[in-house]
Design a protein around this motif. Structure first.
Motif, PDB file in Angstrom:
ATOM      1  N   MET A   1     -15.765 -24.693  -6.029  1.00 26.73           N
ATOM      2  CA  MET A   1     -16.091 -23.281  -6.162  1.00 26.73           C
ATOM      3  C   MET A   1     -14.957 -22.577  -6.900  1.00 26.73           C
ATOM      4  SD  MET A   1     -17.051 -20.521  -3.154  1.00 26.73           S
ATOM      5  CE  MET A   1     -18.537 -21.436  -2.670  1.00 26.73           C
ATOM      6  N   LYS A   2     -15.316 -21.661  -7.802  1.00 32.84           N
ATOM      7  CA  LYS A   2     -14.314 -20.878  -8.520  1.00 32.84           C
ATOM      8  C   LYS A   2     -14.253 -19.487  -7.888  1.00 32.84           C
ATOM      9  CE  LYS A   2     -14.995 -23.276 -12.935  1.00 32.84           C
ATOM     10  NZ  LYS A   2     -13.650 -23.921 -12.930  1.00 32.84           N
ATOM     11  N   LEU A   3     -13.071 -19.112  -7.423  1.00 34.79           N
ATOM     12  CA  LEU A   3     -12.907 -17.858  -6.701  1.00 34.79           C
ATOM     13  C   LEU A   3     -11.873 -16.962  -7.377  1.00 34.79           C
ATOM     14  CD1 LEU A   3     -12.748 -19.256  -3.043  1.00 34.79           C
ATOM     15  CD2 LEU A   3     -14.741 -18.247  -4.192  1.00 34.79           C
ATOM     16  N   LYS A   4     -12.122 -15.665  -7.312  1.00 35.86           N
ATOM     17  CA  LYS A   4     -11.163 -14.654  -7.760  1.00 35.86           C
ATOM     18  C   LYS A   4     -10.717 -13.876  -6.530  1.00 35.86           C
ATOM     19  CE  LYS A   4     -10.746 -10.509 -10.646  1.00 35.86           C
ATOM     20  NZ  LYS A   4     -11.479  -9.575 -11.557  1.00 35.86           N
ATOM     21  N   ILE A   5      -9.420 -13.746  -6.360  1.00 38.80           N
ATOM     22  CA  ILE A   5      -8.881 -13.118  -5.161  1.00 38.80           C
ATOM     23  C   ILE A   5      -8.033 -11.906  -5.535  1.00 38.80           C
ATOM     24  CG2 ILE A   5      -7.356 -13.431  -3.163  1.00 38.80           C
ATOM     25  CD1 ILE A   5      -8.203 -16.379  -3.173  1.00 38.80           C
ATOM     26  N   SER A   6      -8.276 -10.806  -4.850  1.00 38.00           N
ATOM     27  CA  SER A   6      -7.451  -9.603  -4.962  1.00 38.00           C
ATOM     28  C   SER A   6      -7.005  -9.236  -3.554  1.00 38.00           C
ATOM     29  CB  SER A   6      -8.244  -8.441  -5.569  1.00 38.00           C
ATOM     30  OG  SER A   6      -8.758  -8.777  -6.834  1.00 38.00           O
ATOM     31  N   HIS A   7      -5.715  -9.027  -3.392  1.00 40.89           N
ATOM     32  CA  HIS A   7      -5.152  -8.739  -2.064  1.00 40.89           C
ATOM     33  C   HIS A   7      -4.093  -7.667  -2.239  1.00 40.89           C
ATOM     34  CE1 HIS A   7      -2.866 -10.488   1.695  1.00 40.89           C
ATOM     35  NE2 HIS A   7      -3.152  -9.194   1.813  1.00 40.89           N
ATOM     36  N   GLU A   8      -4.269  -6.544  -1.570  1.00 41.18           N
ATOM     37  CA  GLU A   8      -3.324  -5.437  -1.680  1.00 41.18           C
ATOM     38  C   GLU A   8      -2.915  -4.970  -0.280  1.00 41.18           C
ATOM     39  OE1 GLU A   8      -3.617  -2.119  -4.691  1.00 41.18           O
ATOM     40  OE2 GLU A   8      -4.095  -0.991  -2.865  1.00 41.18           O
ATOM     41  N   THR A   9      -1.627  -4.907  -0.040  1.00 40.53           N
ATOM     42  CA  THR A   9      -1.086  -4.393   1.219  1.00 40.53           C
ATOM     43  C   THR A   9      -0.185  -3.215   0.899  1.00 40.53           C
ATOM     44  OG1 THR A   9      -1.126  -6.612   2.193  1.00 40.53           O
ATOM     45  CG2 THR A   9       0.210  -4.948   3.301  1.00 40.53           C
ATOM     46  N   VAL A  10      -0.465  -2.066   1.505  1.00 37.93           N
ATOM     47  CA  VAL A  10       0.308  -0.851   1.270  1.00 37.93           C
ATOM     48  C   VAL A  10       1.030  -0.476   2.557  1.00 37.93           C
ATOM     49  CG1 VAL A  10       0.281   1.546   0.526  1.00 37.93           C
ATOM     50  CG2 VAL A  10      -1.372  -0.072  -0.445  1.00 37.93           C
ATOM     51  N   TYR A  11       2.366  -0.357   2.463  1.00 38.56           N
ATOM     52  CA  TYR A  11       3.186   0.103   3.580  1.00 38.56           C
ATOM     53  C   TYR A  11       3.585   1.552   3.312  1.00 38.56           C
ATOM     54  CZ  TYR A  11       3.676  -4.886   4.584  1.00 38.56           C
ATOM     55  OH  TYR A  11       3.419  -6.198   4.853  1.00 38.56           O
ATOM     56  N   ARG A  12       3.338   2.437   4.279  1.00 40.62           N
ATOM     57  CA  ARG A  12       3.706   3.847   4.149  1.00 40.62           C
ATOM     58  C   ARG A  12       4.663   4.218   5.285  1.00 40.62           C
ATOM     59  NH1 ARG A  12      -1.797   3.687   2.872  1.00 40.62           N
ATOM     60  NH2 ARG A  12      -2.273   4.383   0.738  1.00 40.62           N
ATOM     61  N   TYR A  13       5.652   5.063   4.946  1.00 44.28           N
ATOM     62  CA  TYR A  13       6.681   5.455   5.904  1.00 44.28           C
ATOM     63  C   TYR A  13       6.728   6.977   5.999  1.00 44.28           C
ATOM     64  CZ  TYR A  13       7.921   0.642   4.841  1.00 44.28           C
ATOM     65  OH  TYR A  13       7.863  -0.715   4.652  1.00 44.28           O
ATOM     66  N   ASP A  14       6.794   7.488   7.216  1.00 45.66           N
ATOM     67  CA  ASP A  14       6.803   8.943   7.363  1.00 45.66           C
ATOM     68  C   ASP A  14       8.144   9.558   6.987  1.00 45.66           C
ATOM     69  OD1 ASP A  14       8.314   8.128   9.513  1.00 45.66           O
ATOM     70  OD2 ASP A  14       7.074   9.090  11.041  1.00 45.66           O
ATOM     71  N   GLN A  15       9.168   8.693   6.864  1.00 40.56           N
ATOM     72  CA  GLN A  15      10.450   9.093   6.290  1.00 40.56           C
ATOM     73  C   GLN A  15      10.887   8.004   5.311  1.00 40.56           C
ATOM     74  OE1 GLN A  15      13.513  10.292   9.065  1.00 40.56           O
ATOM     75  NE2 GLN A  15      11.989  10.942  10.574  1.00 40.56           N
ATOM     76  N   PRO A  16      11.433   8.370   4.159  1.00 44.38           N
ATOM     77  CA  PRO A  16      11.822   7.353   3.175  1.00 44.38           C
ATOM     78  C   PRO A  16      12.764   6.313   3.767  1.00 44.38           C
ATOM     79  CG  PRO A  16      11.922   9.540   2.205  1.00 44.38           C
ATOM     80  CD  PRO A  16      11.691   9.730   3.677  1.00 44.38           C
ATOM     81  N   ILE A  17      12.536   5.065   3.408  1.00 43.05           N
ATOM     82  CA  ILE A  17      13.413   3.980   3.850  1.00 43.05           C
ATOM     83  C   ILE A  17      14.493   3.731   2.805  1.00 43.05           C
ATOM     84  CG2 ILE A  17      11.657   2.871   5.272  1.00 43.05           C
ATOM     85  CD1 ILE A  17      11.253   0.850   2.955  1.00 43.05           C
ATOM     86  N   ARG A  18      15.611   3.161   3.242  1.00 48.61           N
ATOM     87  CA  ARG A  18      16.736   2.914   2.342  1.00 48.61           C
ATOM     88  C   ARG A  18      16.573   1.618   1.566  1.00 48.61           C
ATOM     89  NH1 ARG A  18      19.094   4.002   7.202  1.00 48.61           N
ATOM     90  NH2 ARG A  18      19.869   1.858   7.386  1.00 48.61           N
ATOM     91  N   ASN A  19      15.918   0.634   2.201  1.00 46.17           N
ATOM     92  CA  ASN A  19      15.848  -0.695   1.589  1.00 46.17           C
ATOM     93  C   ASN A  19      14.768  -1.504   2.297  1.00 46.17           C
ATOM     94  OD1 ASN A  19      16.828  -2.515  -0.362  1.00 46.17           O
ATOM     95  ND2 ASN A  19      18.039  -3.607   1.157  1.00 46.17           N
ATOM     96  N   LEU A  20      14.166  -2.443   1.583  1.00 49.61           N
ATOM     97  CA  LEU A  20      13.156  -3.329   2.167  1.00 49.61           C
ATOM     98  C   LEU A  20      13.371  -4.735   1.638  1.00 49.61           C
ATOM     99  CD1 LEU A  20      10.439  -3.757   3.750  1.00 49.61           C
ATOM    100  CD2 LEU A  20       9.270  -3.296   1.594  1.00 49.61           C
TER     101      LEU A  20
END
Length: 268
Positions: A1-20
């Motif tokens: 089978m030929k498959l196309k995959i799209s995967h999106e994960t969005v992280y949101r912070y109520d205060q800006p983060i310094r580093n990830l």
């Protein structure tokens, strides 16, 4: 089978983060059942670090995002050819001794009910025993969204009698280990459920070490072995160990996450 995959994960912070800092296990496994094409991983504002293949044969990439930022998006896209291998993980190179997967984690620790269920399966042939254990979990834990959470244990899911694929997989690995059989948690994608309905979400199943065959996949949630609808990403002792995305954010704000996964069949 030929498959196309799209995967999106969005992280949101109520205060800006310094580093990830993130460790991504988002590249499909290399074995006879799948071949990957044009696979792209992108982290918004991210700096890609070195990648490596770990002892379990999974490809790991490190990414860093320098803040301040109030959201980070991880995007994956690509194409993959899959073959039905009847669940057998043939041609996969790894160095970890299978006996490592006899070890339990806090979420797979057995209780009396799991021990009783493991002992109730009477098959003696190794493959039949593995199928019997998977069927036992399928019959005792109905698939239902929203009744469990990431920290739900195998014992809790069995007592509740409901859960999602993560719960089925934790419970099945617990049963196999109780019978002295190495078992592990596998993360990936599923194109559709067994009845052909669309399945636009990440998925999980177990692999059990079957004498004479090696690692064989069992999806207790769907009462089947993985076939060409499945895309394997990686494995671990439990869901946390096999997580496609792991990371640490430096900041004091609360984090919220949205996930979108789409698996589409490409015309032959």
């Amino acid at each position: 089978m030929k498959l196309k995959i799209s995967h999106e994960t969005v992280y949101r912070y109520d205060q800006p983060i310094r580093n990830l800092v993130q460790s991504l296990r988002l590249t499909p496994s290399v074995f006879e059942g799948q071949k990957t094409h044009d696979w792209q991983i992108d982290v918004s504002g991210g700096i890609k670090g070195p990648g490596f293949r770990d002892g379990a044969g999974d490809w790991i990439e490190g990414w860093t995002v320098r803040g301040p930022v109030d959201h980070v998006t991880v995007r994956i896209s690509g194409r993959i050819d899959t073959r039905d291998m009847a669940g057998v993980l043939r041609g996969h190179r790894e160095m970890i001794n299978p006996l490592t997967y006899l070890r339990d984690s806090p979420v797979t620790q057995p209780d009396a009910a799991l021990r009783e269920l493991a002992g109730s399966v009477t098959e003696t042939d190794p493959l039949a025993l593995a199928h019997g254990l998977s069927l036992a979990i399928h019959e005792r834990i109905a698939f239902r969204n929203g009744v469990t959470h990431n920290g739900t244990t195998a014992a809790e899911a069995l007592a509740l009698g409901e859960g999602v694929c993560q719960d089925h997989t934790h419970a099945l690995t617990a049963l196999a280990r109780l019978r002295g059989i190495p078992a592990r948690y596998v993360s990936g994608y599923l194109h559709s459920t067994i009845d052909g309905q669309a399945h636009d979400a990440a998925h999980a199943w177990a692999e059990i070490m079957v004498e004479g065959l090696g690692w064989v996949g069992f999806d207790a949630a769907n009462k089947c072995c993985p076939d060409d609808r499945y895309v394997r990403l990686g494995s671990g002792i439990d869901a946390n160990d096999a997580a496609p995305i792991r990371g640490v954010a430096m900041g004091t704000g609360a984090e919220d996450m949205d996930v979108m996964v789409r698996v589409e069949e490409i015309a032959q």
